[in-house]
Design an enzyme around this catalytic site. Structure first.
Site, PDB file in Angstrom:
ATOM      1  CE1 TYR A   1       0.627   0.846   4.470  1.00  0.00           C
ATOM      2  CE2 TYR A   1      -0.439  -1.299   4.657  1.00  0.00           C
ATOM      3  CZ  TYR A   1       0.302  -0.267   5.216  1.00  0.00           C
ATOM      4  OH  TYR A   1       0.710  -0.351   6.529  1.00  0.00           O
ATOM      5  CB  CYS A   2       1.203   4.328   0.598  1.00  0.00           C
ATOM      6  SG  CYS A   2       1.661   6.075   0.412  1.00  0.00           S
ATOM      7  N   PRO A   3       2.475   2.706  -2.535  1.00  0.00           N
ATOM      8  CG  PRO A   3       1.970   1.882  -4.658  1.00  0.00           C
ATOM      9  CD  PRO A   3       1.327   2.278  -3.360  1.00  0.00           C
TER      10      PRO A   3
END
Length: 280
Positions: free
Chosen positions: A147-149
């Site tokens: 997540y949130c790469p």
């Protein structure tokens, strides 16, 4: 890579410890405080500052997350599980904060001469040195499926445990990292995976949201197979800085910073109401 020590070596530094989850109302406070201090640092009214902060059971959303087709249902699902939700004022997408996640803000001057990538590199080098007693395998690259790469995801053996964001306030820089130190990193990832599944319902969108695969994420203690805690990392941080600097100043906000914080907090409240309506 930009050397973080250049900002602290032989100088006094300021430490603000908000790692007690009860020290602040919610994560909006933290983002508003960082803005206020970054502005103060940019005016040379504060030494370069490190702020430590922890918020329990909080989902911090990016501005793009608020544009999910079914954002109300997605946020309601998180809140039903006991999570606070806020929309932050810096870039990125949804991340999980809890008592096992230590956030570190480097609040520095020199934004007019330090490029965006250099700002990220300062934090990467700082964390690599901070964790050197535990591992020398911390790498920075985008971990697909997390997540949130982003390009500056921090991982060990390809498993992400930390992410960095950055905000500029005049000549001040706020480089912020979440470090998932304790707990179940995959459980956090499943939470965000489910958030996007509820928020999208399979619809195509102009914004590309991550397809989260929980197996790509872990906590630091899981990755190094040692019982590392938030407190241990905090102690390591202060020892590292005290060995490098001439003085540690532990000061809360000045009167001027309080006024700026209140202004920024009001802006965040208004932004969250606009983005999330009655769910803010």
């Amino acid at each position: 890579m930009t050397d973080w020590k250049n900002f602290f070596s032989g100088k006094a530094y300021r430490l603000i410890d908000h790692s007690d989850p009860l020290s602040l109302d919610n994560a909006m406070d933290s983002f508003a405080i960082d803005d206020a201090i970054a502005l103060s640092v940019s005016k040379d009214k504060s030494a370069h500052t490190i702020r430590l902060w922890v918020h329990n059971k909080t989902i911090v959303l990016g501005i793009s997350d608020a544009r999910l087709p079914y954002i109300e249902e997605a946020v309601s699902s998180l809140q039903a599980q006991g999570y606070q939700t806020i929309v932050r004022n810096s870039g990125g997408l949804a991340v999980v904060l809890d008592k096992g996640v230590l956030n570190i803000s480097l609040l520095l001057s020199g934004g007019n001469s330090l490029g965006i990538h250099q700002g990220y590199e300062v934090m990467v080098a700082f964390i690599q040195d901070l964790l050197a007693d535990y591992t020398t395998e911390v790498k920075a690259f985008e971990v697909e499926g997390s997540y949130c790469p982003g390009d500056y995801d921090l991982s060990i053996d390809g498993k992400k445990f930390a992410g960095i964001s950055q905000r500029r306030v005049r000549d001040g820089i706020a480089v912020q990292i979440y470090l998932s130190i304790e707990g179940d990193g995959q459980a956090h990832a499943r939470l965000i995976r489910d958030f996007y599944q509820v928020g999208l319902r399979g619809e195509e969108t102009k914004i590309k949201y991550p397809t989260v695969r929980p197996e790509t994420m872990r906590s630091l203690s899981e990755l190094v197979d040692k019982p590392i805690t938030v407190e241990l990392v905090k102690d390591r941080l202060t020892h590292m800085l005290d060995d490098l600097t001439v003085e540690r100043v532990q000061a809360e906000l000045s009167d001027e910073e309080v006024l700026e914080y209140q202004k920024r907090k009001k802006q965040m409240i208004e932004r969250n109401k606009k983005a999330l309506g009655d769910l803010a």
